[in-house]
Design a protein around this motif. Sequence first.
Motif, PDB file in Angstrom:
ATOM      1  N   MET A   1      -5.773  82.037  99.488  1.00  0.00           N
ATOM      2  CA  MET A   1      -6.669  82.192  98.371  1.00  0.00           C
ATOM      3  C   MET A   1      -7.378  80.861  98.118  1.00  0.00           C
ATOM      4  O   MET A   1      -6.723  79.829  98.034  1.00  0.00           O
ATOM      5  CB  MET A   1      -5.915  82.584  97.116  1.00  0.00           C
ATOM      6  N   PRO A   2      -8.680  80.902  97.948  1.00  0.00           N
ATOM      7  CA  PRO A   2      -9.406  79.665  97.659  1.00  0.00           C
ATOM      8  C   PRO A   2      -9.217  79.222  96.211  1.00  0.00           C
ATOM      9  O   PRO A   2      -8.901  80.016  95.331  1.00  0.00           O
ATOM     10  CB  PRO A   2     -10.861  80.042  97.931  1.00  0.00           C
ATOM     11  N   THR A   3      -9.429  77.948  95.991  1.00  0.00           N
ATOM     12  CA  THR A   3      -9.354  77.373  94.656  1.00  0.00           C
ATOM     13  C   THR A   3     -10.768  77.111  94.153  1.00  0.00           C
ATOM     14  O   THR A   3     -11.573  76.505  94.852  1.00  0.00           O
ATOM     15  CB  THR A   3      -8.560  76.057  94.681  1.00  0.00           C
ATOM     16  N   TYR A   4     -11.065  77.570  92.964  1.00  0.00           N
ATOM     17  CA  TYR A   4     -12.384  77.391  92.361  1.00  0.00           C
ATOM     18  C   TYR A   4     -12.261  76.471  91.153  1.00  0.00           C
ATOM     19  O   TYR A   4     -11.252  76.472  90.453  1.00  0.00           O
ATOM     20  CB  TYR A   4     -12.965  78.733  91.919  1.00  0.00           C
ATOM     21  N   HIS A   5     -13.308  75.703  90.894  1.00  0.00           N
ATOM     22  CA  HIS A   5     -13.337  74.794  89.751  1.00  0.00           C
ATOM     23  C   HIS A   5     -14.330  75.353  88.730  1.00  0.00           C
ATOM     24  O   HIS A   5     -15.465  75.675  89.077  1.00  0.00           O
ATOM     25  CB  HIS A   5     -13.754  73.391  90.196  1.00  0.00           C
ATOM     26  N   TYR A   6     -13.885  75.470  87.493  1.00  0.00           N
ATOM     27  CA  TYR A   6     -14.712  75.990  86.406  1.00  0.00           C
ATOM     28  C   TYR A   6     -14.831  74.940  85.315  1.00  0.00           C
ATOM     29  O   TYR A   6     -13.907  74.164  85.083  1.00  0.00           O
ATOM     30  CB  TYR A   6     -14.096  77.258  85.800  1.00  0.00           C
ATOM     31  N   ILE A   7     -15.970  74.946  84.627  1.00  0.00           N
ATOM     32  CA  ILE A   7     -16.194  74.046  83.502  1.00  0.00           C
ATOM     33  C   ILE A   7     -17.026  74.802  82.455  1.00  0.00           C
ATOM     34  O   ILE A   7     -17.770  75.721  82.794  1.00  0.00           O
ATOM     35  CB  ILE A   7     -16.885  72.740  83.957  1.00  0.00           C
ATOM     36  N   ALA A   8     -16.888  74.409  81.204  1.00  0.00           N
ATOM     37  CA  ALA A   8     -17.589  75.085  80.105  1.00  0.00           C
ATOM     38  C   ALA A   8     -19.096  74.913  80.245  1.00  0.00           C
ATOM     39  O   ALA A   8     -19.580  73.853  80.632  1.00  0.00           O
ATOM     40  CB  ALA A   8     -17.128  74.542  78.764  1.00  0.00           C
ATOM     41  N   LEU A  38      -8.498  80.811  77.822  1.00  0.00           N
ATOM     42  CA  LEU A  38      -7.890  80.425  76.546  1.00  0.00           C
ATOM     43  C   LEU A  38      -8.806  80.655  75.345  1.00  0.00           C
ATOM     44  O   LEU A  38      -8.431  81.315  74.389  1.00  0.00           O
ATOM     45  CB  LEU A  38      -7.477  78.950  76.581  1.00  0.00           C
ATOM     46  N   CYS A  39     -10.018  80.087  75.381  1.00  0.00           N
ATOM     47  CA  CYS A  39     -10.877  80.145  74.189  1.00  0.00           C
ATOM     48  C   CYS A  39     -11.989  81.196  74.289  1.00  0.00           C
ATOM     49  O   CYS A  39     -12.721  81.405  73.327  1.00  0.00           O
ATOM     50  CB  CYS A  39     -11.499  78.771  73.934  1.00  0.00           C
ATOM     51  N   LYS A  40     -12.135  81.830  75.437  1.00  0.00           N
ATOM     52  CA  LYS A  40     -13.120  82.910  75.656  1.00  0.00           C
ATOM     53  C   LYS A  40     -14.572  82.437  75.567  1.00  0.00           C
ATOM     54  O   LYS A  40     -15.469  83.241  75.387  1.00  0.00           O
ATOM     55  CB  LYS A  40     -12.907  84.072  74.680  1.00  0.00           C
ATOM     56  N   LYS A  41     -14.824  81.123  75.696  1.00  0.00           N
ATOM     57  CA  LYS A  41     -16.192  80.594  75.741  1.00  0.00           C
ATOM     58  C   LYS A  41     -16.722  80.723  77.171  1.00  0.00           C
ATOM     59  O   LYS A  41     -15.948  80.751  78.129  1.00  0.00           O
ATOM     60  CB  LYS A  41     -16.221  79.122  75.319  1.00  0.00           C
ATOM     61  N   PRO A  42     -18.032  80.789  77.360  1.00  0.00           N
ATOM     62  CA  PRO A  42     -18.593  80.943  78.715  1.00  0.00           C
ATOM     63  C   PRO A  42     -18.310  79.724  79.596  1.00  0.00           C
ATOM     64  O   PRO A  42     -18.377  78.585  79.143  1.00  0.00           O
ATOM     65  CB  PRO A  42     -20.094  81.083  78.476  1.00  0.00           C
ATOM     66  N   VAL A  43     -17.954  79.989  80.861  1.00  0.00           N
ATOM     67  CA  VAL A  43     -17.724  78.935  81.854  1.00  0.00           C
ATOM     68  C   VAL A  43     -18.581  79.210  83.086  1.00  0.00           C
ATOM     69  O   VAL A  43     -19.026  80.338  83.308  1.00  0.00           O
ATOM     70  CB  VAL A  43     -16.236  78.834  82.270  1.00  0.00           C
ATOM     71  N   VAL A  44     -18.830  78.165  83.864  1.00  0.00           N
ATOM     72  CA  VAL A  44     -19.572  78.290  85.120  1.00  0.00           C
ATOM     73  C   VAL A  44     -18.709  77.752  86.248  1.00  0.00           C
ATOM     74  O   VAL A  44     -17.887  76.852  86.049  1.00  0.00           O
ATOM     75  CB  VAL A  44     -20.922  77.535  85.074  1.00  0.00           C
ATOM     76  N   LYS A  45     -18.908  78.320  87.423  1.00  0.00           N
ATOM     77  CA  LYS A  45     -18.182  77.867  88.608  1.00  0.00           C
ATOM     78  C   LYS A  45     -18.923  76.677  89.196  1.00  0.00           C
ATOM     79  O   LYS A  45     -20.137  76.697  89.356  1.00  0.00           O
ATOM     80  CB  LYS A  45     -18.090  79.005  89.628  1.00  0.00           C
ATOM     81  N   VAL A  46     -18.184  75.620  89.508  1.00  0.00           N
ATOM     82  CA  VAL A  46     -18.761  74.396  90.047  1.00  0.00           C
ATOM     83  C   VAL A  46     -18.473  74.352  91.546  1.00  0.00           C
ATOM     84  O   VAL A  46     -17.341  74.584  91.977  1.00  0.00           O
ATOM     85  CB  VAL A  46     -18.141  73.153  89.361  1.00  0.00           C
ATOM     86  N   LEU A  47     -19.496  74.052  92.326  1.00  0.00           N
ATOM     87  CA  LEU A  47     -19.300  73.906  93.764  1.00  0.00           C
ATOM     88  C   LEU A  47     -18.641  72.570  94.041  1.00  0.00           C
ATOM     89  O   LEU A  47     -19.111  71.529  93.588  1.00  0.00           O
ATOM     90  CB  LEU A  47     -20.637  73.991  94.500  1.00  0.00           C
ATOM     91  N   GLN A  48     -17.553  72.594  94.777  1.00  0.00           N
ATOM     92  CA  GLN A  48     -16.803  71.390  95.097  1.00  0.00           C
ATOM     93  C   GLN A  48     -16.976  71.067  96.581  1.00  0.00           C
ATOM     94  O   GLN A  48     -16.942  71.971  97.417  1.00  0.00           O
ATOM     95  CB  GLN A  48     -15.311  71.593  94.812  1.00  0.00           C
ATOM     96  N   PRO A  49     -17.128  69.793  96.934  1.00  0.00           N
ATOM     97  CA  PRO A  49     -17.163  69.432  98.349  1.00  0.00           C
ATOM     98  C   PRO A  49     -15.767  69.588  98.953  1.00  0.00           C
ATOM     99  O   PRO A  49     -14.767  69.564  98.235  1.00  0.00           O
ATOM    100  CB  PRO A  49     -17.598  67.973  98.333  1.00  0.00           C
ATOM    101  N   PHE A  50     -15.704  69.746 100.240  1.00  0.00           N
ATOM    102  CA  PHE A  50     -14.415  69.877 100.891  1.00  0.00           C
ATOM    103  C   PHE A  50     -14.209  68.705 101.837  1.00  0.00           C
ATOM    104  O   PHE A  50     -15.154  68.077 102.297  1.00  0.00           O
ATOM    105  CB  PHE A  50     -14.298  71.212 101.645  1.00  0.00           C
ATOM    106  N   ASN A  51     -12.958  68.391 102.098  1.00  0.00           N
ATOM    107  CA  ASN A  51     -12.614  67.267 102.957  1.00  0.00           C
ATOM    108  C   ASN A  51     -12.587  67.697 104.408  1.00  0.00           C
ATOM    109  O   ASN A  51     -12.073  68.757 104.748  1.00  0.00           O
ATOM    110  CB  ASN A  51     -11.249  66.704 102.588  1.00  0.00           C
ATOM    111  N   THR A  52     -13.126  66.855 105.248  1.00  0.00           N
ATOM    112  CA  THR A  52     -13.018  67.035 106.688  1.00  0.00           C
ATOM    113  C   THR A  52     -12.491  65.743 107.262  1.00  0.00           C
ATOM    114  O   THR A  52     -12.799  64.660 106.759  1.00  0.00           O
ATOM    115  CB  THR A  52     -14.378  67.367 107.326  1.00  0.00           C
ATOM    116  N   PRO A  53     -11.698  65.820 108.304  1.00  0.00           N
ATOM    117  CA  PRO A  53     -11.188  64.580 108.888  1.00  0.00           C
ATOM    118  C   PRO A  53     -12.331  63.759 109.477  1.00  0.00           C
ATOM    119  O   PRO A  53     -13.251  64.300 110.088  1.00  0.00           O
ATOM    120  CB  PRO A  53     -10.221  65.043 109.962  1.00  0.00           C
TER     121      PRO A  53
END
Length: 83
Positions: A1-8, A38-53
Amino acid sequence: MPTYHYIAEKPEEGCPRCRKGFDLRRPLDRPALTHCPLCKKPVVKVLQPFNTPKITKPLSVSDAKSAGFTVLEKRCDGSYEKR
């Protein structure tokens, strides 16, 4: 499962968790979150860079041999000879 980052969407209105952002593991077939759990306020998904060797130097013959690879050298007649 991928991990997603969210912010308000509006950090000044969010709870401490979504104001700073949070990571959440979700299956690919589930839609993205639209509200903080938790607070039911709108959040957006943030694109995160990924690590490569990163290879900082070209691999040498001794590096390849120590990694367990067989090193071959091409001869002028088209055949390969073990080095």
